[in-house]
Design an enzyme around this catalytic site. Structure first.
Site, PDB file in Angstrom:
ATOM      1  N   GLY A 262      22.383 -82.142 -12.971  1.00 41.57           N
ATOM      2  CA  GLY A 262      22.672 -81.630 -14.304  1.00 41.57           C
ATOM      3  C   GLY A 262      21.493 -81.878 -15.240  1.00 41.57           C
ATOM      4  CB  SER A 263      21.371 -82.395 -18.879  1.00 44.28           C
ATOM      5  OG  SER A 263      22.214 -81.302 -19.119  1.00 44.28           O
ATOM      6  CB  THR A 264      19.872 -86.594 -15.314  1.00 49.86           C
ATOM      7  OG1 THR A 264      20.294 -86.012 -14.083  1.00 49.86           O
ATOM      8  CG2 THR A 264      21.078 -87.225 -15.991  1.00 49.86           C
ATOM      9  CG  PHE A 265      16.530 -81.514 -12.322  1.00 49.14           C
ATOM     10  CD1 PHE A 265      16.076 -82.268 -11.250  1.00 49.14           C
ATOM     11  CD2 PHE A 265      16.030 -80.229 -12.473  1.00 49.14           C
ATOM     12  CE1 PHE A 265      15.159 -81.746 -10.349  1.00 49.14           C
ATOM     13  CE2 PHE A 265      15.117 -79.704 -11.579  1.00 49.14           C
ATOM     14  CZ  PHE A 265      14.678 -80.469 -10.508  1.00 49.14           C
TER      15      PHE A 265
END
Lengths: 629, 373
Positions: free
Chosen positions: A322-325
């Site tokens: 998700g957005s941690t990427f």
């Protein structure tokens, strides 16, 4: 006393005659004792000494004690304990069922155990002992010995078994041992020794050779029955080496407590050298149960549980990041010169590619944002655009360098590499690469799958700019292993300027007003700042109808809710610790994972395990006694 | 006890000059040997059951000190005092033995013990010396006055005791009490014909038990035809004696105490054999023989039938108990849970044996003719 003289005479006569007989009897009894003593101690003692015909010398290998597993401060996470076992030798009893029934009256056996024993008795040849019960207490052992005449065929012997004092807390890391099977014994004859165990999972498996040691040899005198008379010569084997781990038992415990009942995984690392300080995968299982055999009911419970207690989610659990990427997407874009740091990209709330529309998480859009602003607000549209410009292969190359989608060098068998898709990978599947797949990859969805330990490594590499690898082994047999120094790890080879931008973005996420994770801010009095990034990864596509009808992920069944993720490091200016939190189906990274990450980071900073040689709050004496025990 | 002159007329002074100092010395030596054996055998046992290494030693030091005190105090009594003490002791011990069947603590399949704080009490140990004295009194009184039914009374008390011991069950103790009682009847001048009938009766009972009860049969068979597993304890004990040889392996060097559950109690003699060797084992045997033979020899000059019978009973019980223990260790007889007086670990045993020896010393003190018996 009218006639003292007469009485005296009478008694004297009676007494002496009969008493002499009795005295003779007593002397005979005591004489028999003395004779037996002489026979046993002198006549037969000589026989023992000169090795009479029926005795012979037998050389045997003896199993070395298995090495222990210790945390970084010497707390025993895996050790040895004495194990009394009751065995049944079928040929020494006429009725093994009756013997078992009698045994059951002293040490109760469950129906399941009785069925297993009877099965094994039929399978074995009659002179081969069958295990009736392991782990007898001293009282049980003594009761069996004393009642031995009523238990024909039962013998008690002693071995060692593995002890895991923290039970399920380290099940996924330390693993467990089991008796060797026939293939093992073919490779290494020492394993045929009774009582030896081989590592079957986790570090017990990875470090099996070091933990096992080398067998010693004993020359023993045995009599015609094969009973050992005495030991003649002994060559000590090499005991297994102790394995010192990077873990901090206190922190591990605190992390497990903070996770509570959630199906979740947390990895805390020393971001300067990759030492894993805590790695928790919840729920877990009790590895000591493997010692005594897992019941079918227990096994079924473990394997059917959809929260998968037997799987180490930290190294084998695959999740879309998700957005941690987005930090990886950003660095890929900068490396490809697809964007400049200050270029603003406008977000109207959606991104159209042909006739496909990709949505931003924020319905109304973010307006125009630069790179730091896009990280701070976690704007999806910005990263769709970066991904489109950079292309999937650029993203994959940067991600691999950051530790995502490649096999980590962690010492846990069963660790998985995850996946960052490339054109070549898609072609190998016989499919064409679709540009839409690259767009969703920009926000860590689509085909991308990573593990929590990769996320923690990713946070560490972003924080320090070094290619640290996660590892659990600090010492072997007391000798420090490579990797303790930050300089042991090569630089990341990403321009300093780029990585600093990403760090600033991560700092803003937590510490600037309007950032997506104010819940992760460390308390002001600590005077330490944390940098981090939230993520909520969908496990299922949200359809247009759902989106238009006020979709709320909390209302989904548990297994369809998004995962909640958070990656972070601290202190921001001099990074020391990095962590990754993944809470399965926890819905929102900011609301659910960020507070967990903050609490664990506070605990880590307070304990500061990487900056100490003894655990916080421990007296030196405790530390020493633990190391000795 | 220096400083007591022959002219000293105090209780202690008179005691010192009338008591049998040789036997007293032998008892003291046994207590000393018991202390040393406790140092050798009990730490291994204590360690194995997860107790402090010193727990048995500390307890036994207290018990042995108490035992020494009991020997001295009881031996201060007059024969009449001994008789009263024995009667009271017999009643209390009988009641407590009966109580074990109801409130007893079950250890390893037998109810012989009553749990007290800090120790467990085996009342039948105390019954043995007390009953010997009481039986002696009844038999002698019965012979003196025809209207006193001494022997029938003694036999009925014996029957109660035999029933209680059989119910516990404590066959070893029953065998010793029975043997002692028969010896007393025999010395007391019972008709040889009756003695013969009694002996035949005992033999018949044993044969009947063998034929009727399968577990008795099995135990005897196991003893007569031992296998490695069935004879684990006696085999280990015999190997210990063999390892010890003439001079032993040295204090603390033995290994049998690590393998036998009751090394500090039932098999303490094997520990002695392994660590101290044949000479010390013979010396221990010699001390027991000395106490028994000297006790009996002194009776030759005794005129009072009560004292003759009581001392015979006490000495025979003491000697038989020692014999049963040592013979078990040497695999001469089947294993029986019986302690070696003063040497095995055990509070009840030490105190009960001390009571018996105190009585023996009191009864064998030199008296002037005309002193009330």
């Amino acid at each position: 006393m009218a006639h003292p003289i007469k009485r005296e005479t009478r008694h004297a006569n009676v007494f002496t005659r009969r008493a002499l007989l009795m005295m003779g009897g007593q002397v005979a009894l005591l004489g028999a004792l003395a004779a037996k003593l002489y026979q046993v101690q002198i006549l037969q003692g000589g026989r023992y000494a000169t090795l009479a015909d029926e005795n012979r010398i037998s050389a045997r290998l003896v199993a070395p004690p298995r090495g222990r597993m210790l945390d970084r401060f010497g707390v025993v996470l895996g050790g040895n304990k004495i194990n009394w076992r009751a065995l049944l030798i079928a040929e020494q009893t006429t009725d093994s069922a009756a013997t078992l029934a009698a045994f059951s009256r002293i040490v109760p056996l469950s129906d399941y155990e009785q069925a297993r024993i009877e099965r094994e008795i039929h399978r074995h040849r009659r002179f081969i002992p069958t295990m009736v019960r392991e782990f007898l207490s001293w009282e049980e052992m003594a009761a069996i010995e004393v009642n031995a005449p009523d238990l024909p065929g039962i013998v008690v012997d002693v071995g060692t078994s593995r002890l895991y004092p923290f039970n399920e807390l380290y099940a996924h890391l330390v693993g467990y041992v089991a008796p060797p099977n026939e293939d093992d014994i073919e490779d290494e004859p020492m394993l045929a020794l009774p009582g030896i165990r081989v590592g079957r999972a986790g570090l017990e498996k990875y470090h099996d050779d070091a933990l096992r040691g080398r067998a010693g040899a004993v020359q023993m005198e045995v009599n015609a029955f094969g009973r050992v008379i005495r030991e003649l010569d002994r060559q000590e084997g090499v005991p297994g080496q102790d394995v010192g781990l990077t873990l901090d038992a206190g922190l591990q415990q605190a992390v497990a407590r903070r996770i509570g009942e959630d199906s979740a995984s947390v990895v805390v690392m020393d971001c300067r050298n990759g030492e894993v300080l805590a790695m928790v995968s919840n729920p877990s299982f009790d590895p000591t149960l493997f010692n005594s055999g897992v019941s079918p009911a227990q096994w079924a419970e473990w394997t059917r549980n959809r929260r998968a207690p037997l799987i180490n989610k930290a190294t084998s659990g695959l999740y879309a990041p998700g957005s941690t990427f987005k930090m990886a997407t950003a660095l890929a874009g900068l490396a490809a010169k697809a964007i400049t740091p200050n270029e603003r990209i406008s977000c109207p709330g959606f991104f159209d590619l042909g006739d496909t529309r990709f949505h931003c998480w924020r319905k109304g859009g973010h307006g125009a944002l630069d790179l730091r602003g896009a990280l701070k607000n976690s704007c999806d549209v910005y990263f769709y655009e970066v991904a489109r410009r950079a292309g999937i292969d650029r993203i994959a190359e940067t991600s691999h360098r950051l530790g995502l989608g490649v096999m980590p060098q962690i010492e846990l068998p069963g660790a998985r590499p995850g996946l960052i898709p490339t054109r070549a990978w898609r072609h190998a599947q016989g499919k064409a690469w679709n540009i839409g797949d690259a767009i969703v990859s920009g926000i860590g969805q689509g085909y991308i799958q990573v593990t929590p330990v990769q996320l923690a490594t990713y946070a560490s590499r972003l924080a320090t700019g070094r290619m640290v690898e996660p590892h659990l082994t600090r010492t072997l047999g007391g000798a420090l292993q490579l990797g303790v120094q930050a300089a042991d790890w090569p630089p990341l080879d990403v321009p300093d300027r780029d990585i600093r931008l990403v760090r600033e973005g991560m700092w803003q996420v937590v510490n600037e007003p309007g950032g997506t994770a104010p819940q992760a801010r460390l308390p002001g009095e600590m005077r330490i700042q944390m940098a981090g990034k939230t993520g909520s990864s969908q496990v299922r596509r949200v359809s247009r109808e759902q989106r238009e009808h006020g979709f709320k992920s909390e209302n989904l069944p548990w297994e369809f809710r998004p995962h909640a993720l958070f990656v972070a490091y601290a202190p921001y200016d001099t990074p020391r610790y990095a962590l990754a939190v993944v809470i399965e189906h926890g819905n929102a990274g900011a609301a659910v994972a960020a507070p967990v990450a903050r609490d664990i980071m506070i605990e880590t900073l307070n304990r500061d395990p990487a900056g100490r040689i003894e655990p916080p709050g421990a007296k030196l004496a405790d530390v020493k006694s633990r190391a000795a025990g | 006890m220096p400083g007591l002159s022959r002219a000293d007329n105090s209780t202690l002074g008179r005691w010192w000059w009338t008591v049998d100092r040789w036997t007293l010395g032998a008892i003291g030596t046994l207590i000393g040997v018991g202390y040393i054996m406790m140092l050798a055998a009990s730490p291994a046992v204590a360690e194995r059951i997860g107790q402090s290494r010193d727990i048995f030693i500390l307890k036994q030091v207290v018990f042995l000190a108490l035992a020494g005190g009991v020997v001295v105090c009881v031996s201060l009594l007059s024969p009449r005092g001994i008789r009263r003490l024995a009667l009271a002791g017999c009643i209390v011990a009988l009641a407590l033995t009966a109580a074990t069947l109801v409130v007893g603590m079950e250890i390893k399949g037998a109810r012989r013990w009553i749990s007290l704080p800090g120790m467990s009490l085996q009342p039948s140990e105390f019954l043995k010396p007390c009953f010997a004295v009481v039986a002696a009194w009844m038999i002698s009184e019965g012979r003196r006055s025809p209207r006193f039914y001494g022997i029938p009374m003694a036999v009925s008390i014996f029957a109660v005791i035999a029933f209680l011991l059989k119910s516990q069950p404590d066959i070893g103790m029953l065998a010793v009490v029975t043997s002692v009682f028969f010896i007393q009847l025999y010395i007391g001048g019972l008709n040889v014909f009756l003695v013969g009938i009694g002996t035949l009766g005992l033999g018949g009972a044993a044969a009947a038990a063998y034929l009727l009860f399968p577990h008795v049969q099995m135990r005897v068979q196991k003893f007569l035809h031992p296998t490695i597993e069935s004879a684990y304890q006696p085999t280990m004990a015999l190997e210990a004696f063999g390892n010890g040889g003439l001079l032993g392996r040295g204090p603390g060097e033995g290994s049998v105490k690590d393998h036998l559950p009751d090394a500090h109690a039932d098999f303490v003699y094997a520990v002695a054999g392994e660590e101290f060797g044949l000479l010390i084992c013979l010396a221990i045997l010699g001390i027991f023989a000395f106490i028994v033979l000297r006790g009996l020899l002194r009776l030759v000059r005794e005129q009072d039938l009560f004292i003759v019978l009581a001392c015979t009973g006490l000495v025979a019980g003491f000697g038989l108990q020692a014999f049963v223990n040592m013979a078990s260790s040497l695999a001469l007889i089947p294993t029986k849970g019986m302690t070696l007086p003063f040497i095995s670990y055990g509070g009840s045993s030490a105190l009960a044996v001390a009571l018996g020896m105190g009585m023996l010393l009191a009864l064998t003190r030199r008296r002037h003719h005309g002193d009330a018996p």
